[in-house]
Design a protein around this motif. Structure first.
Motif, PDB file in Angstrom:
ATOM      1  N   GLN A   1       6.018 -11.926  13.406  1.00 26.21           N
ATOM      2  CA  GLN A   1       6.164 -13.362  13.584  1.00 26.21           C
ATOM      3  C   GLN A   1       5.444 -14.146  12.483  1.00 26.21           C
ATOM      4  O   GLN A   1       4.453 -13.694  11.924  1.00 26.21           O
ATOM      5  CB  GLN A   1       5.615 -13.791  14.946  1.00 26.21           C
ATOM      6  CG  GLN A   1       6.442 -13.287  16.118  1.00 26.21           C
ATOM      7  CD  GLN A   1       7.886 -13.747  16.040  1.00 26.21           C
ATOM      8  OE1 GLN A   1       8.155 -14.941  15.897  1.00 26.21           O
ATOM      9  NE2 GLN A   1       8.814 -12.815  16.126  1.00 26.21           N
ATOM     10  N   THR A   2       5.995 -15.325  12.189  1.00 26.51           N
ATOM     11  CA  THR A   2       5.331 -16.258  11.286  1.00 26.51           C
ATOM     12  C   THR A   2       4.805 -17.444  12.088  1.00 26.51           C
ATOM     13  O   THR A   2       5.225 -17.659  13.227  1.00 26.51           O
ATOM     14  CB  THR A   2       6.309 -16.775  10.210  1.00 26.51           C
ATOM     15  OG1 THR A   2       7.385 -17.495  10.860  1.00 26.51           O
ATOM     16  CG2 THR A   2       6.896 -15.630   9.399  1.00 26.51           C
ATOM     17  N   ASN A   3       3.900 -18.204  11.481  1.00 29.07           N
ATOM     18  CA  ASN A   3       3.328 -19.372  12.140  1.00 29.07           C
ATOM     19  C   ASN A   3       3.384 -20.568  11.199  1.00 29.07           C
ATOM     20  O   ASN A   3       3.157 -20.430   9.996  1.00 29.07           O
ATOM     21  CB  ASN A   3       1.863 -19.116  12.530  1.00 29.07           C
ATOM     22  CG  ASN A   3       1.720 -17.965  13.501  1.00 29.07           C
ATOM     23  OD1 ASN A   3       2.209 -18.035  14.627  1.00 29.07           O
ATOM     24  ND2 ASN A   3       1.074 -16.896  13.074  1.00 29.07           N
TER      25      ASN A   3
ATOM     26  N   ALA B   1       3.895 -19.316   7.626  1.00 28.38           N
ATOM     27  CA  ALA B   1       2.952 -18.366   7.054  1.00 28.38           C
ATOM     28  C   ALA B   1       3.320 -16.934   7.404  1.00 28.38           C
ATOM     29  O   ALA B   1       3.486 -16.585   8.568  1.00 28.38           O
ATOM     30  CB  ALA B   1       1.543 -18.676   7.530  1.00 28.38           C
ATOM     31  N   GLN B   2       3.422 -16.112   6.372  1.00 23.91           N
ATOM     32  CA  GLN B   2       3.610 -14.675   6.539  1.00 23.91           C
ATOM     33  C   GLN B   2       2.258 -13.965   6.457  1.00 23.91           C
ATOM     34  O   GLN B   2       1.243 -14.566   6.105  1.00 23.91           O
ATOM     35  CB  GLN B   2       4.523 -14.129   5.447  1.00 23.91           C
ATOM     36  CG  GLN B   2       5.889 -14.781   5.378  1.00 23.91           C
ATOM     37  CD  GLN B   2       6.813 -13.988   4.488  1.00 23.91           C
ATOM     38  OE1 GLN B   2       7.369 -12.978   4.902  1.00 23.91           O
ATOM     39  NE2 GLN B   2       6.987 -14.437   3.255  1.00 23.91           N
TER      40      GLN B   2
ATOM     41  N   ASN C   1      12.297 -13.690   9.223  1.00 21.32           N
ATOM     42  CA  ASN C   1      12.634 -14.721   8.248  1.00 21.32           C
ATOM     43  C   ASN C   1      13.600 -15.767   8.792  1.00 21.32           C
ATOM     44  O   ASN C   1      13.521 -16.940   8.415  1.00 21.32           O
ATOM     45  CB  ASN C   1      13.209 -14.064   6.989  1.00 21.32           C
ATOM     46  CG  ASN C   1      12.138 -13.366   6.186  1.00 21.32           C
ATOM     47  OD1 ASN C   1      11.241 -13.992   5.656  1.00 21.32           O
ATOM     48  ND2 ASN C   1      12.216 -12.040   6.121  1.00 21.32           N
ATOM     49  N   ARG C   2      14.482 -15.359   9.657  1.00 20.86           N
ATOM     50  CA  ARG C   2      15.382 -16.350  10.254  1.00 20.86           C
ATOM     51  C   ARG C   2      14.583 -17.366  11.076  1.00 20.86           C
ATOM     52  O   ARG C   2      14.805 -18.581  10.973  1.00 20.86           O
ATOM     53  CB  ARG C   2      16.433 -15.667  11.130  1.00 20.86           C
ATOM     54  CG  ARG C   2      17.454 -16.660  11.696  1.00 20.86           C
ATOM     55  CD  ARG C   2      18.475 -15.979  12.587  1.00 20.86           C
ATOM     56  NE  ARG C   2      19.373 -16.964  13.170  1.00 20.86           N
ATOM     57  CZ  ARG C   2      20.517 -17.346  12.655  1.00 20.86           C
ATOM     58  NH1 ARG C   2      20.927 -16.831  11.503  1.00 20.86           N
ATOM     59  NH2 ARG C   2      21.273 -18.252  13.263  1.00 20.86           N
ATOM     60  N   SER C   3      13.640 -16.865  11.865  1.00 23.33           N
ATOM     61  CA  SER C   3      12.800 -17.753  12.653  1.00 23.33           C
ATOM     62  C   SER C   3      11.948 -18.648  11.753  1.00 23.33           C
ATOM     63  O   SER C   3      11.733 -19.828  12.054  1.00 23.33           O
ATOM     64  CB  SER C   3      11.896 -16.931  13.575  1.00 23.33           C
ATOM     65  OG  SER C   3      10.995 -17.750  14.274  1.00 23.33           O
ATOM     66  N   ALA C   4      11.484 -18.101  10.627  1.00 23.40           N
ATOM     67  CA  ALA C   4      10.675 -18.887   9.693  1.00 23.40           C
ATOM     68  C   ALA C   4      11.471 -20.067   9.150  1.00 23.40           C
ATOM     69  O   ALA C   4      11.003 -21.209   9.149  1.00 23.40           O
ATOM     70  CB  ALA C   4      10.186 -18.005   8.551  1.00 23.40           C
ATOM     71  N   GLY C   5      12.696 -19.788   8.672  1.00 24.47           N
ATOM     72  CA  GLY C   5      13.530 -20.867   8.149  1.00 24.47           C
ATOM     73  C   GLY C   5      13.874 -21.891   9.213  1.00 24.47           C
ATOM     74  O   GLY C   5      13.866 -23.107   8.953  1.00 24.47           O
ATOM     75  N   GLU C   6      14.149 -21.410  10.403  1.00 24.21           N
ATOM     76  CA  GLU C   6      14.518 -22.321  11.489  1.00 24.21           C
ATOM     77  C   GLU C   6      13.348 -23.234  11.865  1.00 24.21           C
ATOM     78  O   GLU C   6      13.520 -24.449  12.038  1.00 24.21           O
ATOM     79  CB  GLU C   6      14.979 -21.518  12.703  1.00 24.21           C
ATOM     80  CG  GLU C   6      15.483 -22.378  13.842  1.00 24.21           C
ATOM     81  CD  GLU C   6      16.150 -21.570  14.939  1.00 24.21           C
ATOM     82  OE1 GLU C   6      16.529 -22.180  15.957  1.00 24.21           O
ATOM     83  OE2 GLU C   6      16.287 -20.347  14.787  1.00 24.21           O
TER      84      GLU C   6
END
Length: 310
Positions: free
Chosen positions: A292-294, A261-262, A130-135
């Motif tokens: 990972q998210t994309n 995207a999750q 989630n941190r990577s998603a927000g970033e």
């Protein structure tokens, strides 16, 4: 004669070990999520059920929704214990308040896997990064602004998935000194109506808003509704989930331009596998497992394999 007796003893011993090593049946799975009003959690539960049915077509999967009510979720856990569930998947309404109930489940021999958020009392936590998603979403929005403008973070329920996304967004914005973060407070309740309510508040407080990061797609959709009604044609909105609703939004004219995207169904499936590995002592991973998210944007949405893809 002695050789025959010895061989029989060895065969009995091997059979006993083999029987002891064979995994037990999967009869009952308990899945408690924070809100089935959110299609993300419906997809997660669907993934868990599909995986459980692959293992045992006659399995009983009990799916419950606490609607962010901690006492209600405690009662759901107690029900799973009384039903003698083989494993519990929990998308917690609060990161620490369920610890005692989950410890009681574990004391009853039921493995507990947290899905989506960090949860005290769970042995494994499977969630998106989630941190990577927000970033990544906020870095994309900042790039679309050419590194300059007024930015809002629409916050939400204070569970780890949300706080991690906000932390990731703030970290990304530090690389853009000409972007002004107007606020990152408030609670959009992870819902369209909450996103609309926060957007109304923000429009009244701030005369110029150039971009909004909403902690999930549902809030993003709510914010977009208000912004369109107020004629904010140049506003950029990003969210997290890659939900079917935002997939559709990215294919039509509108203000939502990006989502991380999750894969909720994959999280549900992984949760069942991890729970069984814990129960059967088969080298289960413990601690936090990040998926990972994309980024999904207007440029690549036509190729996006979303939640409803089969």
């Amino acid at each position: 004669m002695k050789k025959t007796v010895l061989m029989l003893a060895v065969l009995v011993s091997c059979a006993t070990v083999h029987a002891g090593d064979s995994p037990r049946k999967l009869d009952v799975v308990g899945v408690s999520v924070s809100s089935l009003a959110n299609p993300y959690f419906s997809a997660l539960a669907r993934g868990a059920q599909a995986r459980a049915e692959e293992i045992n077509p006659r399995v009983r999967v009990i799916v419950t929704s606490a609607e962010y009510d901690v006492p209600a979720q405690v009662r759901e856990i107690e029900r799973f214990v009384s039903e003698r569930a083989d494993l519990i998947l929990i998308a917690a309404s609060h990161s620490t308040a369920l610890a005692s109930a989950l410890r009681r489940a574990r004391d009853a021999g039921i493995p507990v896997v947290a899905v989506d958020v960090d949860t005290e009392g769970a042995e494994v936590m499977i969630q998106s990064d989630n941190r990577s998603a927000g970033e990544s979403v906020c870095r994309y929005l900042a790039g679309r602004l050419n590194g300059k403008g007024n930015f809002i973070i629409q916050n939400g329920p204070q569970v780890s998935s949300v706080t991690d996304r906000v932390a990731g967004c703030r970290a990304a914005l530090k690389d853009f000194p000409n972007i002004r973060l107007l606020t990152d407070t408030g609670d959009g309740l992870a819902s369209p109506w909450g996103g609309s309510h926060l957007m109304e508040e923000h429009v009244q407080r701030f005369p110029q808003i150039d971009a909004i990061f909403a902690i999930n797609d549902r809030q993003a959709l709510g914010a977009e509704t208000v912004a369109v009604r107020r004629g904010m044609r140049k506003l950029l909105i990003g969210g997290v989930d890659g939900s079917p609703e935002v997939e559709d939004a990215l294919k039509r004219p509108g203000l939502i331009v990006v989502s991380a995207a999750q894969s909720p169904e994959e999280i549900g499936r992984r949760g069942v596998d991890s729970g069984l590995a814990l129960r059967d002592g088969r080298g289960a991973e413990r601690g936090r497992i990040l998926l990972q998210t994309n980024l999904v944007t207007r440029d690549n949405v036509a190729k996006y394999q979303g939640w409803n893809a089969r």
